[in-house]
Design a protein around this motif. Structure first.
Motif, short mmCIF file in Angstrom:
data_model
loop_
_atom_site.label_atom_id
_atom_site.label_comp_id
_atom_site.label_asym_id
_atom_site.label_seq_id
_atom_site.Cartn_x
_atom_site.Cartn_y
_atom_site.Cartn_z
N LEU A 98 -0.34 -4.40 11.11
CA LEU A 98 0.62 -5.48 10.92
C LEU A 98 1.84 -4.94 10.17
O LEU A 98 1.73 -4.02 9.36
N SER A 99 3.00 -5.55 10.42
CA SER A 99 4.21 -5.14 9.72
C SER A 99 4.15 -5.63 8.28
O SER A 99 3.26 -6.39 7.90
N VAL A 100 5.10 -5.17 7.47
CA VAL A 100 5.16 -5.58 6.07
C VAL A 100 5.21 -7.10 5.98
O VAL A 100 4.46 -7.73 5.22
N PHE A 101 6.06 -7.70 6.79
CA PHE A 101 6.19 -9.16 6.79
C PHE A 101 4.86 -9.82 7.10
O PHE A 101 4.40 -10.72 6.38
N ASP A 102 4.20 -9.36 8.18
CA ASP A 102 2.94 -9.98 8.59
C ASP A 102 1.83 -9.75 7.57
O ASP A 102 0.94 -10.59 7.41
N ASN A 103 1.89 -8.61 6.88
CA ASN A 103 0.90 -8.36 5.83
C ASN A 103 1.01 -9.41 4.73
O ASN A 103 0.01 -9.96 4.29
N VAL A 104 2.24 -9.69 4.31
CA VAL A 104 2.42 -10.66 3.24
C VAL A 104 2.10 -12.07 3.74
O VAL A 104 1.55 -12.91 3.03
N PRO A 140 3.31 -0.29 7.76
CA PRO A 140 2.79 0.35 6.55
C PRO A 140 2.88 1.89 6.60
O PRO A 140 3.07 2.53 5.57
N ALA A 141 2.76 2.48 7.80
CA ALA A 141 2.80 3.93 7.89
C ALA A 141 4.16 4.49 7.50
O ALA A 141 4.30 5.66 7.16
N GLU A 142 5.20 3.63 7.52
CA GLU A 142 6.56 4.11 7.21
C GLU A 142 6.90 3.98 5.73
O GLU A 142 8.03 4.27 5.34
N LEU A 143 5.94 3.49 4.91
CA LEU A 143 6.23 3.24 3.51
C LEU A 143 5.76 4.41 2.65
O LEU A 143 4.79 5.08 2.97
N SER A 144 6.45 4.62 1.52
CA SER A 144 5.95 5.59 0.54
C SER A 144 4.82 4.95 -0.25
O SER A 144 4.60 3.73 -0.17
N GLY A 146 4.47 4.28 -3.41
CA GLY A 146 4.89 3.24 -4.34
C GLY A 146 5.29 1.98 -3.63
O GLY A 146 4.94 0.87 -4.05
N MET A 147 5.99 2.12 -2.51
CA MET A 147 6.41 0.94 -1.75
C MET A 147 5.21 0.21 -1.19
O MET A 147 5.14 -1.02 -1.23
N ALA A 148 4.22 0.99 -0.66
CA ALA A 148 3.03 0.36 -0.10
C ALA A 148 2.34 -0.48 -1.17
O ALA A 148 1.88 -1.60 -0.91
N ARG A 149 2.32 0.03 -2.41
CA ARG A 149 1.64 -0.71 -3.45
C ARG A 149 2.43 -1.96 -3.84
O ARG A 149 1.85 -2.98 -4.19
N ARG A 150 3.76 -1.87 -3.74
CA ARG A 150 4.55 -3.07 -4.04
C ARG A 150 4.35 -4.12 -2.95
O ARG A 150 4.24 -5.33 -3.25
N VAL A 151 4.26 -3.68 -1.70
CA VAL A 151 3.99 -4.64 -0.63
C VAL A 151 2.62 -5.28 -0.85
O VAL A 151 2.45 -6.51 -0.72
N ALA A 152 1.65 -4.44 -1.22
CA ALA A 152 0.31 -4.97 -1.46
C ALA A 152 0.34 -5.97 -2.61
O ALA A 152 -0.39 -6.97 -2.60
N LEU A 153 1.18 -5.71 -3.57
CA LEU A 153 1.33 -6.64 -4.70
C LEU A 153 1.91 -7.96 -4.21
O LEU A 153 1.42 -9.04 -4.55
N ALA A 154 2.94 -7.87 -3.37
CA ALA A 154 3.53 -9.09 -2.80
C ALA A 154 2.48 -9.84 -2.00
O ALA A 154 2.41 -11.08 -2.04
N ARG A 155 1.63 -9.09 -1.27
CA ARG A 155 0.60 -9.74 -0.47
C ARG A 155 -0.42 -10.45 -1.38
O ARG A 155 -0.87 -11.55 -1.07
N SER A 156 -0.76 -9.81 -2.52
CA SER A 156 -1.81 -10.43 -3.34
C SER A 156 -1.29 -11.64 -4.12
O SER A 156 -2.10 -12.46 -4.56
N ILE A 157 0.03 -11.77 -4.29
CA ILE A 157 0.53 -12.98 -4.95
C ILE A 157 0.96 -14.04 -3.93
O ILE A 157 1.54 -15.05 -4.28
N ALA A 158 0.62 -13.81 -2.64
CA ALA A 158 1.10 -14.70 -1.59
C ALA A 158 0.71 -16.15 -1.84
O ALA A 158 1.50 -17.06 -1.62
N LEU A 159 -0.51 -16.40 -2.28
CA LEU A 159 -0.95 -17.78 -2.47
C LEU A 159 -0.94 -18.18 -3.95
O LEU A 159 -1.68 -19.07 -4.35
N ASP A 160 -0.12 -17.51 -4.74
CA ASP A 160 -0.01 -17.79 -6.18
C ASP A 160 -1.38 -17.87 -6.86
O ASP A 160 -1.79 -18.93 -7.32
N PRO A 161 -2.09 -16.77 -6.92
CA PRO A 161 -3.44 -16.80 -7.48
C PRO A 161 -3.43 -16.97 -8.99
O PRO A 161 -2.39 -16.83 -9.65
N MET A 162 -4.61 -17.30 -9.55
CA MET A 162 -4.73 -17.41 -11.00
C MET A 162 -5.02 -16.05 -11.61
O MET A 162 -4.85 -15.85 -12.81
N LEU A 163 -5.51 -15.14 -10.79
CA LEU A 163 -5.94 -13.85 -11.32
C LEU A 163 -5.58 -12.76 -10.32
O LEU A 163 -5.77 -12.94 -9.10
#
Lengths: 273, 265, 153
Positions: A98-104, A140-144, A146-163
């Motif tokens: 999936l693209s960065v957008f679709d991941n998030v 994702p294959a085109e990301l460095s 650090g960028m991959a981890r930032r995208v993953a961070l954006a993905r994990s806050i997608a639903l505004d989690p408590m933790l």
């Protein structure tokens, strides 16, 4: 249990077969805090995260998340609990097809019935928060790293989690990305009012951003305290870990017979021929 | 000596127990996939996406191999039948071999090595890079979201690919025998039509390929999902998918043939 | 939902697959001969059916009009009872003559129907009264030798 407490870990034990990984862990984490869990490699830090998320069942003791005992929930309740949690894996674990957008957008599309236009706005907001709005069409294959981890961070806050749990977020990053990720963790925790658990062995970077530190060694909590208490600690283990000394309570040598015995030296130091 | 025999027996026993254990695991996994297939049908887009990878991308190899197998059948069949002066029956030979056996079996073998191995490698790599665990932690069941759509896409693709293979083979045989060698076109088709029966030949071939589709994709997703999360683990699982599904296809083919064509014709 | 190029290819794939199945059923399997329309069943007693098999075609004037559905041995008459299913578009008169013929020298055997001149038509479940057995090579040779022997007398 005070209303501010989000996670309570009570006398938690876990073992793989006969090998005990965690032995009687007690912890308490409040809302709005960034908590670091530190320890050497293989000390059971990641296991602790899996117990909090309910991927593993404890041998005894329990984890209480927002008032519910995690391992007593049935599958549906566990899944709805997990929607309140995010997890950032060591290397991001982005969905490579999936693209960065679709991941998030992944969780929004799976768990909500939001219209596509609103999902687009939300995704761009999340990506903007990690500074990667411009990278939305990349794969994702085109990301460095650090960028991959930032995208993953954006993905994990997608639903505004408590933790959000971070599994080694600093591993293998250059100094700039390191600071970026560290500051993002702090800022997102404050802005979104959630709780962050950072599992790491990067002492210097994490002491800058966390509110409280637990040290785990040999499956027990060896020390705990605020960053200032940790820096000033005179406990030998903490001192060795924080200052990165080679030898101390954590020995340099793996347990072995004496060097002389292994090299077939006689006690006087002469080789036995 | 005695010790070696004992340890030999013990290792055989160990392997037998290991494979029984694995078979049980595979059956439980298969049931789990079936139970969690609801998502695949509610969101058919997921299956369509996988149909592209397992079906469309297998199309070229199926078309080309089908054409060549049919041409060889035509050539060999003609050589043999010509000795008895019944070269007009070559259409029957080509069609019956393809529709009953070669279509379903060869298409399934090609499918196992083209799509089955890809499914295993993809799921295995997703597991190795923690994508499956990440998904489970996002409260999305990876069996429902990743495994089941791939399984159903494979099950749908297989009979279609087998039919395409047979048709290409029949036209390949037509090309060689009718157009190159000069067998009478009318007798090529008419002998075929009077010999091939819809229910006994075509429907049974179709049923066979459905069975093969289930077997190959079930093996592929199981091996991928249970691959050790390392590079060697994934490559080993991919190899195992091709080997196991080839053996299962051939074994299953014998059993199904024995059931279907027993006592008929 | 967005339309993508992928959907097009999948659609094309499914279309080709279904087309292949149709070709197999229609052009190769000849589905239209006896499954699409209604059938009626006839039986016939043959002294010897030779190599006739179930599913063999039933032809009249070379056109396939039905298929053999069952072959039994009768213990009352000690001959073969052949059941065949014919397309109801092709009715045959009561005095139709059924014989077992061979396509080519070594080809498969089929039932050939030669229509008679009766006004009444055969109905479902009727019995063909006039039958001719399969040619068995040994009998042919035997008859030929017998004829030769009687000629030379």
């Amino acid at each position: 249990m005070s209303p501010k407490t989000l996670i309570e870990v009570n006398d938690l034990n876990f073992s793989y077969g006969t090998r005990a990984i965690l032995k009687g862990i007690d912890m308490s984490m409040s809302r709005g805090q960034v908590i670091a869990i530190m320890g050497g490699s293989g000390s059971g830090k990641t296991t602790l995260l899996r117990l909090i998320s309910g991927t593993l069942r404890p041998t005894s003791g329990h984890v209480r998340f927002a008032g519910e005992v995690v391992h007593e929930l049935d599958r549906d309740a566990l899944f709805s609990l997990r929607r309140k949690m995010g997890m950032l894996f060591q290397f991001g674990a982005l969905f490579t097809d999936l693209s960065v957008f679709d991941n998030v957008a992944f969780q929004m599309r799976e768990h909500t019935a939001l219209p596509e236009s609103m999902i687009r706005d939300l995704v761009l907001m999340k990506l903007h928060a990690v500074g990667l709005r411009g990278a939305q069409h990349l794969m994702p294959a085109e990301l460095s790293g650090g960028m991959a981890r930032r995208v993953a961070l954006a993905r994990s806050i997608a639903l505004d989690p408590m933790l959000i749990m971070y599994d080694e977020p600093f591993t293998g990053l250059d100094p700039i990305s390191l600071t970026v990720i560290g500051n993002l963790i702090r800022r997102l925790t404050d802005v979104l009012g959630m709780t962050s658990i950072v599992v790491t062995h990067d002492v210097q970077e994490s002491l800058k951003i966390v509110d409280y530190v637990y040290f785990i060694a040999d499956g027990v909590i060896a020390a705990e305290g605020t960053p200032q208490q940790v820096r000033d600690s005179v406990a030998p283990f903490v001192h060795q870990f924080v200052h990165g000394e080679e030898d101390g309570p954590v020995p340099f040598h793996y347990p072995a017979p004496t060097y002389q015995q292994d090299l077939d030296l006689d006690p006087k130091g002469m080789p036995v021929v | 000596m005695f010790k070696r025999i004992v340890s030999g027996i013990r290792s055989i026993g160990h392997r037998v127990i290991e494979s029984i254990w694995r078979l049980g695991l595979a059956s439980r996994f298969f049931m789990l996939v079936l139970l969690k297939s609801g998502t695949s049908f509610r969101r058919f887009g997921l299956v369509v996406r996988e149909l592209y990878y397992s079906g469309v991308l297998s199309l070229i190899i199926i078309v080309v191999s089908g054409l060549f197998v049919g041409m060889v059948l035509g050539l060999q069949g003609y050589e043999t039948l010509q000795k008895y002066g019944s070269e007009s029956a070559v259409g029957t030979l080509v069609a019956l071999s393809l529709v009953r056996e070669l279509g379903p079996v060869v298409a399934a073998l090609l499918f196992a090595s083209r799509a089955g191995s890809a499914i295993t490698a993809e799921i295995g790599l997703m597991k190795a890079t923690e994508q499956l665990e990440a998904m489970a932690l996002m409260a999305v069941d990876p069996i429902a979201r990743i495994v089941a759509p791939r399984f159903w896409a494979g099950v749908i693709s297989m009979p279609l690919l087998a039919a395409i293979f047979s048709v290409m083979g029949i036209y390949g045989g037509h090309l060689v025998t009718v157009i190159f060698i000069g067998v009478d076109e009318g007798s090529y088709w008419s002998q075929m039509q009077s010999a091939v029966d819809f229910r006994f030949d075509i429907l049974n071939g179709f049923i066979k390929s459905c069975f093969f589709g289930v077997a190959v994709t079930a093996i592929a997703v199981f091996e991928g999902y249970n691959a050790p999360p390392t590079a060697e683990g994934v490559s080993g699982a991919t190899t195992r998918t091709v080997v196991t599904s080839s053996l299962v296809i051939l074994g299953l083919d014998f059993i199904l043939t024995a059931f279907m064509f027993r006592g008929v014709s | 939902m967005q339309r993508t190029a992928l959907d097009f290819w999948v659609g094309l794939f499914v279309l080709i697959g279904i087309a292949a199945t149709m070709i197999l059923s229609m052009k190769v399997g000849n589905l239209n001969v006896y499954n699409t329309s209604q059938n009626y069943v006839l039986t016939g007693h043959f002294e010897n059916i030779g190599g006739l098999k179930v599913r063999a075609p039933v032809k009249s004037a070379g056109v396939v009009v039905g298929r053999v559905t069952d072959i039994q041995f009768s213990t009352q008459t000690y001959d073969a009872v052949v059941t065949m299913s014919l397309d109801s578009r092709f009715p045959f008169p009561k005095d139709t003559f059924a014989s077992i013929l061979t396509a080519g020298l070594l080809g498969e055997q089929y039932i050939g129907l030669a229509a008679g001149g009766d006004e009444a038509m055969l109905k479902d479940g009727d019995k063909l009264m006039k039958t001719n057995s399969a040619m068995v090579l040994e009998e042919l040779i035997g008859r030929f030798l017998f004829d030769k022997a009687s000629q030379s007398d």
